[in-house]
Design an enzyme around this catalytic site. Structure first.
Site, PDB file in Angstrom:
ATOM      1  N   LYS A 179     -24.591 -22.434  40.993  1.00  0.00           N
ATOM      2  CA  LYS A 179     -23.232 -21.924  40.798  1.00  0.00           C
ATOM      3  C   LYS A 179     -22.276 -22.437  41.889  1.00  0.00           C
ATOM      4  O   LYS A 179     -22.716 -22.932  42.937  1.00  0.00           O
ATOM      5  CB  LYS A 179     -23.267 -20.392  40.754  1.00  0.00           C
ATOM      6  N   TYR A 203     -21.099 -17.391  28.561  1.00  0.00           N
ATOM      7  CA  TYR A 203     -21.354 -15.982  28.901  1.00  0.00           C
ATOM      8  C   TYR A 203     -20.890 -15.030  27.798  1.00  0.00           C
ATOM      9  O   TYR A 203     -20.577 -13.876  28.080  1.00  0.00           O
ATOM     10  CB  TYR A 203     -20.672 -15.640  30.229  1.00  0.00           C
ATOM     11  N   PHE A 224     -17.005  -6.995  34.459  1.00  0.00           N
ATOM     12  CA  PHE A 224     -17.071  -8.136  35.372  1.00  0.00           C
ATOM     13  C   PHE A 224     -16.809  -9.474  34.683  1.00  0.00           C
ATOM     14  O   PHE A 224     -16.829 -10.515  35.331  1.00  0.00           O
ATOM     15  CB  PHE A 224     -18.413  -8.162  36.110  1.00  0.00           C
ATOM     16  N   ARG A 236     -36.872 -17.200  37.017  1.00  0.00           N
ATOM     17  CA  ARG A 236     -36.209 -15.934  37.368  1.00  0.00           C
ATOM     18  C   ARG A 236     -36.868 -15.301  38.600  1.00  0.00           C
ATOM     19  O   ARG A 236     -36.190 -14.659  39.407  1.00  0.00           O
ATOM     20  CB  ARG A 236     -36.167 -14.978  36.170  1.00  0.00           C
ATOM     21  N   THR A 269     -30.498 -10.103  40.205  1.00  0.00           N
ATOM     22  CA  THR A 269     -29.067 -10.413  40.095  1.00  0.00           C
ATOM     23  C   THR A 269     -28.301 -10.031  41.364  1.00  0.00           C
ATOM     24  O   THR A 269     -27.486 -10.810  41.858  1.00  0.00           O
ATOM     25  CB  THR A 269     -28.463  -9.651  38.895  1.00  0.00           C
ATOM     26  N   ARG A 303     -31.721 -15.845  45.691  1.00  0.00           N
ATOM     27  CA  ARG A 303     -30.577 -14.923  45.789  1.00  0.00           C
ATOM     28  C   ARG A 303     -30.632 -14.097  47.073  1.00  0.00           C
ATOM     29  O   ARG A 303     -29.600 -13.822  47.686  1.00  0.00           O
ATOM     30  CB  ARG A 303     -30.510 -14.056  44.540  1.00  0.00           C
ATOM     31  N   ASN A 321     -23.788 -15.235  43.132  1.00  0.00           N
ATOM     32  CA  ASN A 321     -25.223 -15.130  43.422  1.00  0.00           C
ATOM     33  C   ASN A 321     -25.968 -16.453  43.252  1.00  0.00           C
ATOM     34  O   ASN A 321     -27.166 -16.469  42.997  1.00  0.00           O
ATOM     35  CB  ASN A 321     -25.853 -13.991  42.611  1.00  0.00           C
ATOM     36  N   HIS A 325     -28.162 -19.421  38.201  1.00  0.00           N
ATOM     37  CA  HIS A 325     -28.353 -18.808  36.875  1.00  0.00           C
ATOM     38  C   HIS A 325     -29.705 -19.220  36.324  1.00  0.00           C
ATOM     39  O   HIS A 325     -30.155 -20.342  36.551  1.00  0.00           O
ATOM     40  CB  HIS A 325     -27.268 -19.281  35.893  1.00  0.00           C
ATOM     41  N   GLU A 341     -28.872 -21.775  25.582  1.00  0.00           N
ATOM     42  CA  GLU A 341     -28.226 -22.259  26.810  1.00  0.00           C
ATOM     43  C   GLU A 341     -28.533 -23.734  27.092  1.00  0.00           C
ATOM     44  O   GLU A 341     -27.654 -24.472  27.545  1.00  0.00           O
ATOM     45  CB  GLU A 341     -28.661 -21.387  27.999  1.00  0.00           C
TER      46      GLU A 341
HETATM   47  P1  IDP Z   1     -28.464 -12.655  35.631  1.00  0.00           P
HETATM   48  O1  IDP Z   1     -27.621 -13.843  36.082  1.00  0.00           O
HETATM   49  O2  IDP Z   1     -29.386 -12.190  36.721  1.00  0.00           O
HETATM   50  O3  IDP Z   1     -29.177 -12.889  34.321  1.00  0.00           O
HETATM   51  P2  IDP Z   1     -26.584 -10.982  34.160  1.00  0.00           P
HETATM   52  O4  IDP Z   1     -26.692  -9.504  34.052  1.00  0.00           O
HETATM   53  O5  IDP Z   1     -26.946 -11.794  32.956  1.00  0.00           O
HETATM   54  O6  IDP Z   1     -27.449 -11.427  35.431  1.00  0.00           O
HETATM   55  O7  IDP Z   1     -25.099 -11.309  34.599  1.00  0.00           O
HETATM   56  C1  IDP Z   1     -24.600 -12.630  34.553  1.00  0.00           C
HETATM   57  C2  IDP Z   1     -23.853 -12.904  35.841  1.00  0.00           C
HETATM   58  O8  IDP Z   1     -22.711 -12.047  35.896  1.00  0.00           O
HETATM   59  C3  IDP Z   1     -24.613 -12.591  37.126  1.00  0.00           C
HETATM   60  O9  IDP Z   1     -25.500 -13.611  37.539  1.00  0.00           O
HETATM   61  C4  IDP Z   1     -23.483 -12.388  38.111  1.00  0.00           C
HETATM   62  O10 IDP Z   1     -22.927 -13.650  38.528  1.00  0.00           O
HETATM   63  C5  IDP Z   1     -22.467 -11.654  37.246  1.00  0.00           C
HETATM   64  N1  IDP Z   1     -22.622 -10.194  37.317  1.00  0.00           N
HETATM   65  C6  IDP Z   1     -23.589  -9.432  36.748  1.00  0.00           C
HETATM   66  N2  IDP Z   1     -23.411  -8.133  37.006  1.00  0.00           N
HETATM   67  C7  IDP Z   1     -22.306  -8.065  37.774  1.00  0.00           C
HETATM   68  C8  IDP Z   1     -21.600  -6.966  38.377  1.00  0.00           C
HETATM   69  O11 IDP Z   1     -21.974  -5.800  38.261  1.00  0.00           O
HETATM   70  N3  IDP Z   1     -20.497  -7.298  39.103  1.00  0.00           N
HETATM   71  C9  IDP Z   1     -20.055  -8.582  39.257  1.00  0.00           C
HETATM   72  N4  IDP Z   1     -20.680  -9.621  38.697  1.00  0.00           N
HETATM   73  C10 IDP Z   1     -21.794  -9.376  37.976  1.00  0.00           C
HETATM   74 MG    MG Z   2     -28.381 -13.165  32.434  1.00  0.00          MG
END
Ligand code: IDP
Ligand code: MG
Length: 142
Positions: A10, A50, A58, A86, A92, A103, A113, A116, A127
């Site tokens: 990212k 997304y 968010f 993962r 996350t 992370r 973070n 992805h 994807e």
């Molecule tokens: P993941 O990347 O671990 O699969 P997801 O829940 O799919 O997590 O969320 C996608 C992306 O959205 C996250 O990697 C992060 O960049 C962002 N994100 C997820 N939850 C939050 C939040 O609560 N606040 C701000 N950004 C978030």
């Molecule tokens: Mg995800």
């Protein structure tokens, strides 16, 4: 089972010169990049990628972050690649990520973070196809 998964380095990680450190962890984990490119996503591309998060609080901030600078897109192949990547990424939220994960070590916060990874075979198929066509996939074993 040999799987493919989509990885993204990212913008926060690219900006901090972490491409090499993250690629080293990928290769050390036995995951092979079989396609790779650097690009700057458009707003429409980030929103489409997304789409499952559309409507969440968010979402707009996530899209703005993902287009704030270049990203590195990769298809990783390996045994149980989806779960393995993962695990290497970590949770996350870096505050909840296990010690030694990308992370935990590199993420700035729950949004910025650093990486992805696809979360299931269906999302991995969507994807990887979203960003790469068949001609862009390299098969090192010949
Ligand atoms: P993941 O990347 O671990 O699969 P997801 O829940 O799919 O997590 O969320 C996608 C992306 O959205 C996250 O990697 C992060 O960049 C962002 N994100 C997820 N939850 C939050 C939040 O609560 N606040 C701000 N950004 C978030
Ligand atoms: Mg995800």
């Amino acid at each position: 089972m040999t799987e493919r998964t989509l990885a993204i380095i990212k913008p926060d990680a690219v900006k901090r010169n972490l491409i090499g450190a993250i690629a080293a962890r990928i290769e050390s984990a036995g995951l092979a990049p079989i396609a790779m490119k650097m690009t700057r996503l458009s707003k429409a591309q980030a929103e489409g990628f997304y789409h499952v998060h559309k409507g969440k609080g968010f979402f707009d901030s996530l899209v703005a972050f993902m287009i704030s600078g270049p990203v590195v897109l990769m298809i990783l192949e390996g045994e149980d690649a989806i779960k393995k990547w993962r695990e290497v990424m970590g949770a996350t939220d870096p505050a909840r990520a296990a010690p030694g994960t990308i992370r935990k070590n590199f993420a700035l916060d729950i949004e910025k973070n650093s990486v992805h990874g696809s979360d299931a075979p269906e999302t991995a198929a969507f994807e990887t196809g979203y960003f790469f066509n068949a001609l862009e996939i390299c098969h090192p074993e010949s």
